[in-house]
Design an enzyme around this catalytic site. Structure first.
Site, PDB file in Angstrom:
ATOM      1  N   LEU A  76       0.800  -1.222   0.000  1.00  0.00           N
ATOM      2  CA  LEU A  76       0.000   0.000   0.000  1.00  0.00           C
ATOM      3  C   LEU A  76       0.834   1.273   0.000  1.00  0.00           C
ATOM      4  O   LEU A  76       0.319   2.366   0.253  1.00  0.00           O
ATOM      5  CB  LEU A  76      -0.980  -0.018   1.180  1.00  0.00           C
ATOM      6  CG  LEU A  76      -1.952  -1.209   1.175  1.00  0.00           C
ATOM      7  CD1 LEU A  76      -2.871  -1.156   2.382  1.00  0.00           C
ATOM      8  CD2 LEU A  76      -2.746  -1.274  -0.117  1.00  0.00           C
ATOM      9  N   HIS A  78       2.924   4.284  -1.820  1.00  0.00           N
ATOM     10  CA  HIS A  78       2.950   4.998  -3.093  1.00  0.00           C
ATOM     11  C   HIS A  78       4.358   4.941  -3.673  1.00  0.00           C
ATOM     12  O   HIS A  78       5.343   4.874  -2.934  1.00  0.00           O
ATOM     13  CB  HIS A  78       2.573   6.467  -2.889  1.00  0.00           C
ATOM     14  CG  HIS A  78       1.143   6.663  -2.534  1.00  0.00           C
ATOM     15  ND1 HIS A  78       0.689   6.609  -1.243  1.00  0.00           N
ATOM     16  CD2 HIS A  78       0.067   6.907  -3.314  1.00  0.00           C
ATOM     17  CE1 HIS A  78      -0.621   6.820  -1.231  1.00  0.00           C
ATOM     18  NE2 HIS A  78      -1.023   7.004  -2.470  1.00  0.00           N
ATOM     19  N   GLU A 114      10.500   4.057   3.034  1.00  0.00           N
ATOM     20  CA  GLU A 114      11.709   3.959   2.202  1.00  0.00           C
ATOM     21  C   GLU A 114      12.957   3.880   3.069  1.00  0.00           C
ATOM     22  O   GLU A 114      13.872   3.092   2.793  1.00  0.00           O
ATOM     23  CB  GLU A 114      11.770   5.144   1.237  1.00  0.00           C
ATOM     24  CG  GLU A 114      10.776   5.065   0.094  1.00  0.00           C
ATOM     25  CD  GLU A 114       9.312   5.275   0.476  1.00  0.00           C
ATOM     26  OE1 GLU A 114       8.445   4.971  -0.349  1.00  0.00           O
ATOM     27  OE2 GLU A 114       9.024   5.742   1.598  1.00  0.00           O
ATOM     28  N   ASP A 128      23.770 -11.760   4.898  1.00  0.00           N
ATOM     29  CA  ASP A 128      24.049 -12.679   3.799  1.00  0.00           C
ATOM     30  C   ASP A 128      25.540 -12.796   3.526  1.00  0.00           C
ATOM     31  O   ASP A 128      26.060 -13.893   3.314  1.00  0.00           O
ATOM     32  CB  ASP A 128      23.324 -12.223   2.528  1.00  0.00           C
ATOM     33  CG  ASP A 128      23.619 -13.134   1.353  1.00  0.00           C
ATOM     34  OD1 ASP A 128      23.399 -14.350   1.484  1.00  0.00           O
ATOM     35  OD2 ASP A 128      24.069 -12.628   0.305  1.00  0.00           O
TER      36      ASP A 128
END
Length: 158
Positions: A76, A78, A114, A128
């Site tokens: 959801l 933008h 973000e 990782d």
């Protein structure tokens, strides 16, 4: 729907928020993630001694790339034209690394997600790259440290 859950409509169904009538303002958010591991692992990551290469450079780029893809990952959110994304990685004592990600835009909605995605992805990338040394590493303390801009005003974690 002041103070309510803006991603739910009147029937309780998920929807993307209409930001069309919102004013564009300068927006900025800073988020963090932390990796806890053995001192040898932290030293190897920070010292560039991993067999996979420069983990810090790879994690920075991964975080930046992830911030740009946030709307593809979080249903959801933008799509936001980011004007700046930075990822800083630093030692935090002998047994931890702190990642701090900053996202900025001038637009109609904030950039907290973000910044959070950038910090989280950078941490996952470090995991990782170093998992062969220490599979017991933990990623913790993912949170927004501060945000500015927009109708809801400024926030700074105490």
């Amino acid at each position: 729907m002041a103070g309510g859950l803006t991603h739910l409509n009147e029937r309780g169904e998920a929807h993307i928020v209409d930001i069309g009538d919102k004013e564009s303002t300068r927006r900025r958010a800073v988020a963090q993630a932390r990796i806890n591991a053995g001192a040898e692992t932290i030293s190897a990551i920070l010292g560039g001694a991993l067999k996979k290469g420069d983990a810090l450079a790879v994690a920075r780029v991964a975080g930046i790339m992830a911030a740009k893809k946030t709307a593809d990952l979080i249903p959801l959110c933008h799509t936001i034209p980011l004007t700046k994304v930075s990822v800083d990685i630093m030692g935090d004592g002998a047994a931890a690394i702190r990642i701090e990600a900053t996202a900025e835009t001038t637009g109609q909605t904030g950039v907290e997600m973000e910044a959070l995605v950038a910090a989280s992805t950078a941490a996952l990338t470090l995991y990782d790259m170093a998992k062969a040394l220490d599979r017991a590493m933990t990623i913790t303390d993912i949170c927004v440290l501060e945000k500015s801009g927009g109708k809801s005003g400024n926030f700074s974690r105490p």
